[in-house]
Enzyme design. Sequence first.
Site, mmCIF file in Angstrom:
data_model
loop_
_atom_site.group_PDB
_atom_site.id
_atom_site.type_symbol
_atom_site.label_atom_id
_atom_site.label_comp_id
_atom_site.label_asym_id
_atom_site.label_seq_id
_atom_site.Cartn_x
_atom_site.Cartn_y
_atom_site.Cartn_z
ATOM 1 C CG HIS A 144 12.004 15.372 27.918
ATOM 2 N ND1 HIS A 144 11.986 16.102 26.987
ATOM 3 C CD2 HIS A 144 12.278 14.074 27.140
ATOM 4 C CE1 HIS A 144 12.823 15.893 25.985
ATOM 5 N NE2 HIS A 144 12.899 14.547 26.164
ATOM 6 N NE ARG A 173 11.026 -10.562 32.471
ATOM 7 C CZ ARG A 173 11.068 -9.882 31.456
ATOM 8 N NH1 ARG A 173 11.216 -10.256 30.099
ATOM 9 N NH2 ARG A 173 10.630 -8.595 31.310
ATOM 10 N N GLY A 183 5.312 -13.598 37.773
ATOM 11 C CA GLY A 183 5.082 -14.738 38.546
ATOM 12 C C GLY A 183 6.179 -15.780 38.571
ATOM 13 N N GLY A 184 6.150 -16.979 39.011
ATOM 14 C CA GLY A 184 7.066 -17.794 39.400
ATOM 15 C C GLY A 184 7.875 -17.494 40.661
ATOM 16 C CG ASP A 239 10.399 -14.795 39.235
ATOM 17 O OD1 ASP A 239 10.590 -15.564 38.459
ATOM 18 O OD2 ASP A 239 9.747 -14.214 39.889
ATOM 19 C CG ASP A 276 10.209 -21.299 38.715
ATOM 20 O OD1 ASP A 276 9.421 -20.586 39.160
ATOM 21 O OD2 ASP A 276 10.657 -22.476 39.076
ATOM 22 C CG HIS A 323 14.815 9.383 25.098
ATOM 23 N ND1 HIS A 323 14.769 9.884 26.524
ATOM 24 C CD2 HIS A 323 14.278 10.498 24.389
ATOM 25 C CE1 HIS A 323 14.446 11.310 26.236
ATOM 26 N NE2 HIS A 323 14.183 11.492 25.112
ATOM 27 C CD GLU A 324 14.096 10.566 20.848
ATOM 28 O OE1 GLU A 324 12.939 11.015 20.562
ATOM 29 O OE2 GLU A 324 15.028 11.372 21.128
#
EC number: 3.4.24.40
Length: 480
Positions: free
Chosen positions: A191, A260, A294-295, A297, A263, A181-182
């Site tokens: 926020h 990523r 891609g791939g 998945d 696959d 979050h920070e």
Amino acid sequence: MSLKKKISYSEDVSGSEKANELLKWLQAYIPGKDSNIVVEHEPSKDAAKELIRGDYRWGHQDDDKSKAFQLKYSFLESKPDNMPWHISEFSAFNEAQKAAAKLSIQSWADVANINFVETTDAKEANVTFGFFDVSLTGSYAFAYLPTPEKTQVGTWYNAKSRTFLNNDIDVNGYGRQTFTHEIGHTLGLQHPADYNASDKVSPTYKNSATYFEDSRAYTVMSYFGEKNTGQDFKGIYSSAPLLNDISAIQAVYGANNTIRADDTVYGFNSNTDRDFYTAKDENSKLLFTAWDTGGNDTFDFSGFTQDQRINLNEASFSDVGGLKGNVSIARGVTIENAIGGSGNDVLIGNDAANTLKGGAGDDIIYGGLGADNLWGGEGNDTFVYLSAKESPPLERDWIHDFVSGKDKIDVSLFDLGEAGKGGVKFVREFTGEVGEAVLRYNTVDKVNDFAINLGGEFSYDDFWVKIVGEPILESDFILS
């Protein structure tokens, strides 16, 4: 990949029990559609944009987003000269805390075109990390927003808070979520609405949120629990950016389009090298938004025993491993395959060529658009079709493990258009009438062919599905 084609389906719940259950899950977590959600605020037309409404950023709006923006970060080892006035008694991160914060940094780098570089020289860092013991304002954690003119912003955490005293910094912990979050603030995310922990009146979803999606199901930048928008994470917190965080940060810095790209498997047998994407056993708790570039998945949730609802459409939510709405898919992302567990699962495909495997249990399998390969697995499974578009002759689905007398093919809500008021009915041969269905068996290939005519001569606009195995019967179908 964005959805280029849309399926229109009737909301008239006059179909079978399984078809009506599918309709319910196609509408899950959609405000105004899901009857389980109490909608206190109107949905935003662009909830992600709300997170970057102040245009806080490193660099300038017209910077080339195809080039990675470099940011240096440092863990402070001593009290800085510019320590904020309202905190005191500095302390440094220990090694475990550094490791957790680095995982949070990595989770932002995974989705945005930002290159984070660690430096031991705090003076040259753009983002710094430090602890404090005393706060005049009762702060738990805070960070400063960047501007093009700034060279450094700090993130600060209360070492005396219960979160850090208990070292709750592992995956799904509140401390890990706090780091994420920070760091989001240091990158320019606000926020979802104009509230803060320092407000005289503590912010609440009812009084402080200004639109529906202001919850921790949609963004790690929210103060408000996921139950406000219909999800239930059973006390765990996201360790990484969620659906609207990803869209927002990519609008500012561009997307990481290389992560990523092959696959990728999420859940069990994960090859992501990310703890929040990985399930190790049936007690694992997952909470993530998948960003993939891609791939071919796969969502592999095969090790869970609970009833699951797995939806492969972008920007959708799935119920996985006993939680509700805990897995989502980022906008523009295509996940091709899903594997269910041993419960009674609902698997929903997208417009890609999906491979859906229900596993054990009495599953509902819905491939949607695209030429899909479908397995029900053990149990009494139901394969539902709502439209001819879901398996036309040139993009036929294949059902691979149908068991006559146990499994069903359900076309009780099949859309035949205005001319098909008579519903689907079996005939020996097509005569050109709307709704005629023919079932044939090829003894050589051991494949059943099931086709529905939408009217006139059978053509590429009609419906045709291939069912592998022994001959099946008309009684294996649920007709409209």
